[in-house]
Design a protein around this motif. Structure first.
Motif, PDB file in Angstrom:
ATOM      1  N   VAL A 105      31.063  39.432  21.702  1.00 42.67           N
ATOM      2  CA  VAL A 105      31.777  38.528  22.607  1.00 42.67           C
ATOM      3  C   VAL A 105      30.740  37.682  23.345  1.00 42.67           C
ATOM      4  N   GLN A 106      30.792  36.370  23.133  1.00 45.44           N
ATOM      5  CA  GLN A 106      29.846  35.457  23.777  1.00 45.44           C
ATOM      6  C   GLN A 106      30.515  34.572  24.818  1.00 45.44           C
ATOM      7  N   ARG A 107      31.837  34.706  24.928  1.00 45.32           N
ATOM      8  CA  ARG A 107      32.585  34.022  25.987  1.00 45.32           C
ATOM      9  C   ARG A 107      33.589  35.013  26.542  1.00 45.32           C
ATOM     10  N   LEU A 108      33.574  35.178  27.861  1.00 47.34           N
ATOM     11  CA  LEU A 108      34.337  36.264  28.479  1.00 47.34           C
ATOM     12  C   LEU A 108      35.242  35.743  29.581  1.00 47.34           C
ATOM     13  N   LEU A 109      36.515  36.110  29.507  1.00 48.92           N
ATOM     14  CA  LEU A 109      37.483  35.813  30.562  1.00 48.92           C
ATOM     15  C   LEU A 109      37.835  37.110  31.275  1.00 48.92           C
ATOM     16  N   VAL A 110      37.620  37.153  32.575  1.00 51.35           N
ATOM     17  CA  VAL A 110      37.957  38.318  33.392  1.00 51.35           C
ATOM     18  C   VAL A 110      39.270  38.042  34.112  1.00 51.35           C
ATOM     19  N   LEU A 111      40.247  38.915  33.890  1.00 57.69           N
ATOM     20  CA  LEU A 111      41.578  38.737  34.464  1.00 57.69           C
ATOM     21  C   LEU A 111      41.937  39.952  35.313  1.00 57.69           C
ATOM     22  N   PRO A 112      41.666  39.912  36.619  1.00 59.88           N
ATOM     23  CA  PRO A 112      42.095  40.989  37.500  1.00 59.88           C
ATOM     24  C   PRO A 112      43.623  41.064  37.546  1.00 59.88           C
ATOM     25  N   MET A 113      44.151  42.258  37.554  1.00 55.88           N
ATOM     26  CA  MET A 113      45.599  42.441  37.521  1.00 55.88           C
ATOM     27  C   MET A 113      46.168  42.447  38.945  1.00 55.88           C
ATOM     28  N   TYR A 114      45.733  41.470  39.739  1.00 56.31           N
ATOM     29  CA  TYR A 114      46.207  41.302  41.115  1.00 56.31           C
ATOM     30  C   TYR A 114      46.737  39.885  41.272  1.00 56.31           C
ATOM     31  N   PRO A 115      48.017  39.703  41.501  1.00 58.23           N
ATOM     32  CA  PRO A 115      48.550  38.342  41.650  1.00 58.23           C
ATOM     33  C   PRO A 115      47.963  37.601  42.845  1.00 58.23           C
ATOM     34  N   GLN A 116      47.694  38.331  43.938  1.00 63.45           N
ATOM     35  CA  GLN A 116      47.190  37.706  45.162  1.00 63.45           C
ATOM     36  C   GLN A 116      45.721  38.108  45.373  1.00 63.45           C
ATOM     37  N   TYR A 117      44.859  37.117  45.520  1.00 61.46           N
ATOM     38  CA  TYR A 117      43.441  37.399  45.745  1.00 61.46           C
ATOM     39  C   TYR A 117      43.236  38.137  47.056  1.00 61.46           C
ATOM     40  N   SER A 118      42.324  39.102  47.035  1.00 59.53           N
ATOM     41  CA  SER A 118      41.817  39.715  48.261  1.00 59.53           C
ATOM     42  C   SER A 118      40.369  40.120  48.028  1.00 59.53           C
ATOM     43  N   SER A 119      39.596  40.080  49.084  1.00 61.11           N
ATOM     44  CA  SER A 119      38.218  40.547  49.001  1.00 61.11           C
ATOM     45  C   SER A 119      38.168  42.028  48.649  1.00 61.11           C
ATOM     46  N   THR A 120      39.219  42.776  49.014  1.00 66.62           N
ATOM     47  CA  THR A 120      39.225  44.221  48.786  1.00 66.62           C
ATOM     48  C   THR A 120      39.500  44.589  47.336  1.00 66.62           C
ATOM     49  N   THR A 121      40.014  43.676  46.555  1.00 66.48           N
ATOM     50  CA  THR A 121      40.411  43.995  45.185  1.00 66.48           C
ATOM     51  C   THR A 121      39.751  43.059  44.173  1.00 66.48           C
ATOM     52  N   THR A 122      40.193  41.799  44.148  1.00 67.79           N
ATOM     53  CA  THR A 122      39.684  40.833  43.178  1.00 67.79           C
ATOM     54  C   THR A 122      38.173  40.658  43.301  1.00 67.79           C
ATOM     55  N   ALA A 123      37.690  40.488  44.508  1.00 64.09           N
ATOM     56  CA  ALA A 123      36.258  40.251  44.697  1.00 64.09           C
ATOM     57  C   ALA A 123      35.432  41.444  44.252  1.00 64.09           C
ATOM     58  N   SER A 124      35.965  42.641  44.430  1.00 67.53           N
ATOM     59  CA  SER A 124      35.244  43.831  43.994  1.00 67.53           C
ATOM     60  C   SER A 124      35.067  43.843  42.479  1.00 67.53           C
ATOM     61  N   ILE A 125      36.105  43.398  41.760  1.00 68.72           N
ATOM     62  CA  ILE A 125      36.002  43.294  40.295  1.00 68.72           C
ATOM     63  C   ILE A 125      34.925  42.297  39.906  1.00 68.72           C
ATOM     64  N   PHE A 126      34.943  41.125  40.529  1.00 66.76           N
ATOM     65  CA  PHE A 126      33.952  40.106  40.205  1.00 66.76           C
ATOM     66  C   PHE A 126      32.532  40.619  40.452  1.00 66.76           C
ATOM     67  N   GLU A 127      32.333  41.326  41.548  1.00 68.68           N
ATOM     68  CA  GLU A 127      31.008  41.857  41.849  1.00 68.68           C
ATOM     69  C   GLU A 127      30.550  42.852  40.793  1.00 68.68           C
ATOM     70  N   ARG A 128      31.450  43.727  40.386  1.00 70.03           N
ATOM     71  CA  ARG A 128      31.075  44.767  39.428  1.00 70.03           C
ATOM     72  C   ARG A 128      30.823  44.186  38.035  1.00 70.03           C
ATOM     73  N   VAL A 129      31.630  43.208  37.663  1.00 68.72           N
ATOM     74  CA  VAL A 129      31.424  42.576  36.359  1.00 68.72           C
ATOM     75  C   VAL A 129      30.081  41.853  36.330  1.00 68.72           C
ATOM     76  N   THR A 130      29.806  41.052  37.340  1.00 69.43           N
ATOM     77  CA  THR A 130      28.560  40.285  37.338  1.00 69.43           C
ATOM     78  C   THR A 130      27.337  41.185  37.498  1.00 69.43           C
ATOM     79  N   ALA A 131      27.497  42.299  38.223  1.00 70.11           N
ATOM     80  CA  ALA A 131      26.373  43.233  38.338  1.00 70.11           C
ATOM     81  C   ALA A 131      26.033  43.839  36.991  1.00 70.11           C
TER      82      ALA A 131
END
Length: 369
Positions: free
Chosen positions: A140-166
């Motif tokens: 996979v050389q192109r990746l789409l990350v889709l958090p299963m949260y309809p509403q963004y929150s730092s407590t949920t969506t942002a945590s996923i983004f941090e872990r993926v990029t780390a």
């Protein structure tokens, strides 16, 4: 964090004629592996240590977490999990897998093996690291990350983004990356929620509609977390589609934790007031959860139902989450289609032959030198 050259995860045996793929990573919150105190303790230790979830001085919070919470809460939580656990496992994981499998079949029917779908949990298993490794092995050389949260929150969506990029930061060959921040604005999401309520009312009768969203500490909101506003906007759009008046519905927040103030009104207190003074017939829906889980099945449909009816409420209905319904699969299909637009691969482009030829030239050059 600085890496030496040997720290990066690479693919030294990579074959340059291998077709590249697009990956879709669905991520939900997580669940214990088993409904036991030991498994719940492991899960809570990871979940509650996340600074996105609990914003507190680390040293002090470590003492509270390990000295108090993890010595008392796992047994109570394990008992709650046991009440909703199924023969196939945790409801959250079962429904998330079913949704991911349905989306995978839908996308593969249209794009063949050019796309891969993986499911991960922010906490617990399957982990984000393990899911990304499977995608890496599938080229996979192109990746789409889709958090299963309809509403963004730092407590949920942002945590996923941090872990993926780390995790991606440990790779030598980092894929092109896109992330979906939220999807409460999607017409198909709103339509699916409204249709689920309408179908429920057609079968069980119309009642006062109560939207229950997971709460967050009030200080997170005052610090700029937009989640509260997105929840209210979601409810407004659904009730408009249903044609409800101001007195036909209300909104509250559930699952508060600890002693500090969280976003109000609290659902359990709302229901307590309704049971005594009305409306005494309610329909509860939890639009912030993509799949049913402990918070919807045990907290809302068991605890709050029992309390409401015992305090004088006359009828309590719960509308299930969208789960792996056709409407939710359609929604996720649309999200993936839109957010992967313009990427080579889905339109049939394939440059593997040119890459293989370049690889051979490079090897030949190396041999001559």
């Amino acid at each position: 964090l600085q890496h030496s050259m040997t720290d990066y995860k690479g693919t030294p045996d990579y074959a340059h004629g291998t077709p590249s793929r697009i990956g879709v990573l669905l991520v939900n919150l997580g669940t214990p592996d088993e409904p036991t105190p030991a498994a719940v303790r492991r899960y809570l230790a990871e979940f509650l240590w996340d600074p996105r979830v609990i914003e507190a001085p680390r040293a002090l919070w470590w003492l509270v977490l390990h000295g108090i919470i993890l010595t008392t809460r796992p047994r109570r939580s394990a008992h709650a999990y046991q009440k909703v656990w199924t023969p196939a496992g945790s409801p959250l994981l079962v429904e998330s897998r079913s949704l991911a499998d349905a989306l995978r079949r839908r996308l593969e029917a249209r794009h063949g093996d050019r796309i891969r779908v993986e499911l991960a949990m922010t906490y617990g298993n399957p982990s984000i690291t393990a899911a990304l490794e499977r995608l890496r092995r599938d080229n996979v050389q192109r990746l789409l990350v889709l958090p299963m949260y309809p509403q963004y929150s730092s407590t949920t969506t942002a945590s996923i983004f941090e872990r993926v990029t780390a995790e991606l930061g440990r790779w030598r060959w980092i894929p092109e990356l896109r992330m979906v921040s939220q999807y409460w604005e999607e017409d198909s999401y709103i339509a699916a929620l409204a249709d689920s309520v309408a179908a429920h009312w057609q079968k069980h009768g119309r009642k006062h509609l109560l939207f229950s969203f997971h709460s967050i500490p009030k200080r997170y909101f005052t610090a700029g977390d937009p989640y509260h506003c997105f929840c209210h906007a979601t409810a407004q759009r659904v009730t408009t589609r249903l044609g409800l008046g101001a007195g036909d519905w209300s909104l509250g927040f559930q699952s508060r934790f600890g002693r500090e103030e969280w976003m109000k009104p609290y659902v359990d207190m709302l229901l307590n007031d309704y049971a005594k003074a009305g409306p005494k017939r309610v329909t509860v829906i939890c639009p912030g959860f993509a799949t049913d889980c402990l918070e919807t099945l045990e907290e809302i449909d068991m605890q709050n139902r029992e309390t409401f009816l015992s305090q004088g409420g006359e009828a309590f209905d719960y509308v299930p989450c969208l789960n792996s319904s056709d409407a939710q699969v359609d929604l996720y299909d649309r999200l993936v289609t839109r957010h992967t637009q313009g990427w080579p691969g889905l339109a049939g482009e394939d440059h593997s032959a040119q890459l293989a030829e370049a690889r051979q030239r490079a090897l030949a050059l190396g041999a001559r030198t």
